[in-house]
Design a protein around this motif. Structure first.
Motif: not given
Length: 139
Positions: A64-78, A45-50
């Motif tokens: 040419r956009m500027d982002i101040a912060k970028f966070e990715i949350k990944v949830m997996g169902t097995r 899941l971390q690899a998917v996010a990365g």
């Protein structure tokens, strides 16, 4: 591409990448491990996010956009039965910044999901996403 993984003790394994970076993997206490590192499934899941994050940042820079912060949350169902692969994965992208164009961000995400993210394309799972800009869910 090549990595090396060595058993350390109990359920701990130390992975080393071709460029020398190391990652300690361990099973959780519930599975007989010591919980000293992420499990291999958590690393997926971390690899998917990365992977998708790198794609998106590259595309956003080209736009040419500027982002101040970028966070990715990944949830997996097995799956319930072995092999307990991921059957469904949900990604939530959280962007912060001024003057972020929702359409351009969606385009960057879609390019990653549909074309560039080799990690997500390597999985046999249904993958869907949502995204927010400055805390607001974009539909």
């Amino acid at each position: 591409m090549e990595v090396n993984v060595v058993w350390k003790e109990n359920m701990q394994f130390l992975g080393t990448s071709a460029n020398g970076h190391t990652t300690l993997m361990d099973a959780g206490v519930y599975a007989g491990g010591d919980g000293q590192g992420p499990s291999p499934m958590e690393l997926i899941l971390q690899a998917v996010a990365g992977c998708t994050g790198i794609d998106i940042v590259q595309t956003i820079k080209k736009m040419r956009m500027d982002i101040a912060k970028f966070e990715i949350k990944v949830m997996g169902t097995r799956a319930e039965e072995h092999p307990r692969r991921f059957t469904d994965i949900t990604i939530v992208y959280n962007f912060e910044g001024e003057s972020l164009d929702p359409k351009k961000l969606k385009r960057a995400i879609d390019l990653s999901m549909d074309k560039y993210c080799s990690v997500s394309k390597s999985l046999n799972a249904d993958i869907r996403y949502d995204y927010t800009i400055n805390g607001e869910i974009i539909k």
